[in-house]
Design a protein around this motif. Structure first.
Motif, PDB file in Angstrom:
ATOM      1  N   ASN A 272       0.829  -1.203   0.000  1.00 12.95           N
ATOM      2  CA  ASN A 272       0.000   0.000   0.000  1.00 12.95           C
ATOM      3  C   ASN A 272       0.863   1.254   0.000  1.00 12.95           C
ATOM      4  N   ILE A 273       1.994   1.191   0.665  1.00  9.81           N
ATOM      5  CA  ILE A 273       2.881   2.352   0.759  1.00  9.81           C
ATOM      6  C   ILE A 273       3.746   2.469  -0.493  1.00  9.81           C
ATOM      7  N   THR A 274       4.364   1.369  -0.918  1.00  9.78           N
ATOM      8  CA  THR A 274       5.321   1.406  -2.026  1.00  9.78           C
ATOM      9  C   THR A 274       4.657   1.243  -3.388  1.00  9.78           C
ATOM     10  N   GLY A 275       3.447   0.743  -3.428  1.00  9.07           N
ATOM     11  CA  GLY A 275       2.771   0.489  -4.692  1.00  9.07           C
ATOM     12  C   GLY A 275       3.115  -0.884  -5.228  1.00  9.07           C
ATOM     13  N   GLY A 276       2.403  -1.314  -6.235  1.00  9.32           N
ATOM     14  CA  GLY A 276       2.661  -2.621  -6.822  1.00  9.32           C
ATOM     15  C   GLY A 276       1.595  -3.626  -6.446  1.00  9.32           C
ATOM     16  N   ARG A 277       1.774  -4.821  -6.956  1.00  7.82           N
ATOM     17  CA  ARG A 277       0.811  -5.889  -6.733  1.00  7.82           C
ATOM     18  C   ARG A 277       1.262  -6.778  -5.593  1.00  7.82           C
ATOM     19  N   SER A 278       0.303  -7.283  -4.855  1.00  9.76           N
ATOM     20  CA  SER A 278       0.594  -8.226  -3.787  1.00  9.76           C
ATOM     21  C   SER A 278       0.162  -9.614  -4.232  1.00  9.76           C
ATOM     22  N   GLU A 279       1.142 -10.461  -4.564  1.00  7.60           N
ATOM     23  CA  GLU A 279       0.833 -11.810  -5.030  1.00  7.60           C
ATOM     24  C   GLU A 279       0.120 -12.631  -3.959  1.00  7.60           C
ATOM     25  N   ALA A 280       0.468 -12.415  -2.701  1.00  8.65           N
ATOM     26  CA  ALA A 280      -0.161 -13.171  -1.614  1.00  8.65           C
ATOM     27  C   ALA A 280      -1.648 -12.839  -1.509  1.00  8.65           C
ATOM     28  N   VAL A 281      -1.988 -11.561  -1.604  1.00  5.51           N
ATOM     29  CA  VAL A 281      -3.395 -11.160  -1.535  1.00  5.51           C
ATOM     30  C   VAL A 281      -4.132 -11.653  -2.777  1.00  5.51           C
ATOM     31  N   GLN A 282      -3.505 -11.548  -3.950  1.00  2.26           N
ATOM     32  CA  GLN A 282      -4.121 -12.029  -5.174  1.00  2.26           C
ATOM     33  C   GLN A 282      -4.389 -13.528  -5.100  1.00  2.26           C
ATOM     34  N   LYS A 283      -3.475 -14.281  -4.546  1.00  6.10           N
ATOM     35  CA  LYS A 283      -3.670 -15.727  -4.410  1.00  6.10           C
ATOM     36  C   LYS A 283      -4.836 -16.025  -3.470  1.00  6.10           C
ATOM     37  N   THR A 284      -4.939 -15.270  -2.389  1.00  5.89           N
ATOM     38  CA  THR A 284      -6.042 -15.472  -1.447  1.00  5.89           C
ATOM     39  C   THR A 284      -7.375 -15.171  -2.115  1.00  5.89           C
ATOM     40  N   ILE A 285      -7.431 -14.094  -2.891  1.00  8.86           N
ATOM     41  CA  ILE A 285      -8.673 -13.754  -3.585  1.00  8.86           C
ATOM     42  C   ILE A 285      -9.003 -14.812  -4.631  1.00  8.86           C
ATOM     43  N   ARG A 286      -8.005 -15.286  -5.366  1.00  4.13           N
ATOM     44  CA  ARG A 286      -8.207 -16.334  -6.377  1.00  4.13           C
ATOM     45  C   ARG A 286      -8.728 -17.614  -5.717  1.00  4.13           C
ATOM     46  N   ASP A 287      -8.118 -18.019  -4.612  1.00  2.00           N
ATOM     47  CA  ASP A 287      -8.560 -19.225  -3.902  1.00  2.00           C
ATOM     48  C   ASP A 287      -9.985 -19.055  -3.380  1.00  2.00           C
ATOM     49  N   SER A 288     -10.292 -17.852  -2.897  1.00  4.41           N
ATOM     50  CA  SER A 288     -11.640 -17.565  -2.408  1.00  4.41           C
ATOM     51  C   SER A 288     -12.664 -17.719  -3.521  1.00  4.41           C
ATOM     52  N   ARG A 289     -12.357 -17.179  -4.697  1.00  8.77           N
ATOM     53  CA  ARG A 289     -13.262 -17.272  -5.845  1.00  8.77           C
ATOM     54  C   ARG A 289     -13.468 -18.721  -6.262  1.00  8.77           C
ATOM     55  N   ARG A 290     -12.380 -19.460  -6.395  1.00  6.77           N
ATOM     56  CA  ARG A 290     -12.487 -20.868  -6.818  1.00  6.77           C
ATOM     57  C   ARG A 290     -13.306 -21.691  -5.828  1.00  6.77           C
ATOM     58  N   THR A 291     -13.065 -21.471  -4.560  1.00  4.09           N
ATOM     59  CA  THR A 291     -13.800 -22.209  -3.529  1.00  4.09           C
ATOM     60  C   THR A 291     -15.278 -21.853  -3.548  1.00  4.09           C
ATOM     61  N   ALA A 292     -15.588 -20.561  -3.652  1.00  3.92           N
ATOM     62  CA  ALA A 292     -16.987 -20.126  -3.663  1.00  3.92           C
ATOM     63  C   ALA A 292     -17.725 -20.672  -4.892  1.00  3.92           C
ATOM     64  N   LEU A 293     -17.075 -20.676  -6.050  1.00  2.36           N
ATOM     65  CA  LEU A 293     -17.721 -21.207  -7.253  1.00  2.36           C
ATOM     66  C   LEU A 293     -17.925 -22.718  -7.159  1.00  2.36           C
ATOM     67  N   TYR A 294     -16.965 -23.429  -6.554  1.00  2.00           N
ATOM     68  CA  TYR A 294     -17.152 -24.871  -6.347  1.00  2.00           C
ATOM     69  C   TYR A 294     -18.329 -25.105  -5.395  1.00  2.00           C
ATOM     70  N   GLU A 295     -18.409 -24.319  -4.331  1.00  2.00           N
ATOM     71  CA  GLU A 295     -19.522 -24.458  -3.383  1.00  2.00           C
ATOM     72  C   GLU A 295     -20.857 -24.161  -4.069  1.00  2.00           C
ATOM     73  N   LEU A 296     -20.857 -23.202  -5.000  1.00  2.00           N
ATOM     74  CA  LEU A 296     -22.079 -22.888  -5.747  1.00  2.00           C
ATOM     75  C   LEU A 296     -22.495 -24.079  -6.611  1.00  2.00           C
ATOM     76  N   LYS A 297     -21.533 -24.712  -7.275  1.00  2.00           N
ATOM     77  CA  LYS A 297     -21.832 -25.915  -8.061  1.00  2.00           C
ATOM     78  C   LYS A 297     -22.393 -27.018  -7.170  1.00  2.00           C
ATOM     79  N   LYS A 298     -21.788 -27.167  -6.008  1.00  2.00           N
ATOM     80  CA  LYS A 298     -22.225 -28.203  -5.062  1.00  2.00           C
ATOM     81  C   LYS A 298     -23.663 -27.945  -4.612  1.00  2.00           C
ATOM     82  N   GLU A 299     -23.983 -26.694  -4.290  1.00  2.00           N
ATOM     83  CA  GLU A 299     -25.354 -26.342  -3.891  1.00  2.00           C
ATOM     84  C   GLU A 299     -26.337 -26.631  -5.024  1.00  2.00           C
ATOM     85  N   ALA A 300     -25.940 -26.287  -6.255  1.00  2.00           N
ATOM     86  CA  ALA A 300     -26.807 -26.534  -7.410  1.00  2.00           C
ATOM     87  C   ALA A 300     -27.058 -28.024  -7.585  1.00  2.00           C
TER      88      ALA A 300
END
Length: 133
Positions: A73-101
């Motif tokens: 946040n201070i230096t600028g740039g991308r945070s790979e760790a945060v991006q990975k967490t968001i990516r994992d969150s999306r994949r998990t939520a979409l799998y859970e949506l398929k499971k519910e369906a």
């Protein structure tokens, strides 16, 4: 011995599906559920509307990810760790949506909207939330 959360068949101790709580046969069926953001997909013939389904998942950011994200946040740039967490969150939520369906007998979920929310009060949690209709 663990049982499948869907068909209640036994899951072996060393079966990799034990973590998700479903047997390999049910997982294969869940993976066949189609997800789309389109409200009226042209390539699909919708014959029946079952019900509104949703799925959520909340992923915690550990202290180190949070610390490095703060530096970014201070230096600028991308945070790979945060991006990975968001990516994992999306994949998990979409799998859970398929499971519910699958559990309600649907073969597709249309009109998906994916939102990300920071749960600040919960200590740096990222929540992926696809809402299917």
């Amino acid at each position: 011995m663990a049982k499948c959360n869907i068909c209640e068949s036994k899951i072996g101790f060393f079966d990799e599906q034990k973590v998700e709580g479903v047997c390999s046969e049910c997982k294969a069926k869940i993976e066949k559920v189609v997800l789309t953001t389109e409200t009226y997909p042209e390539r699909m013939n919708i014959t029946d509307t079952i019900e509104v389904i949703t799925a959520e998942c909340a992923f915690g950011m550990n202290m180190f990810k949070d610390l490095f994200a703060g530096v970014r946040n201070i230096t600028g740039g991308r945070s790979e760790a945060v991006q990975k967490t968001i990516r994992d969150s999306r994949r998990t939520a979409l799998y859970e949506l398929k499971k519910e369906a699958y559990e309600v007998g649907a073969n597709a979920v249309v009109g998906i909207d994916l939102d990300y929310v920071e749960l600040s009060g919960a200590g740096n949690m990222v929540r992926g939330c696809p809402d299917g209709c």
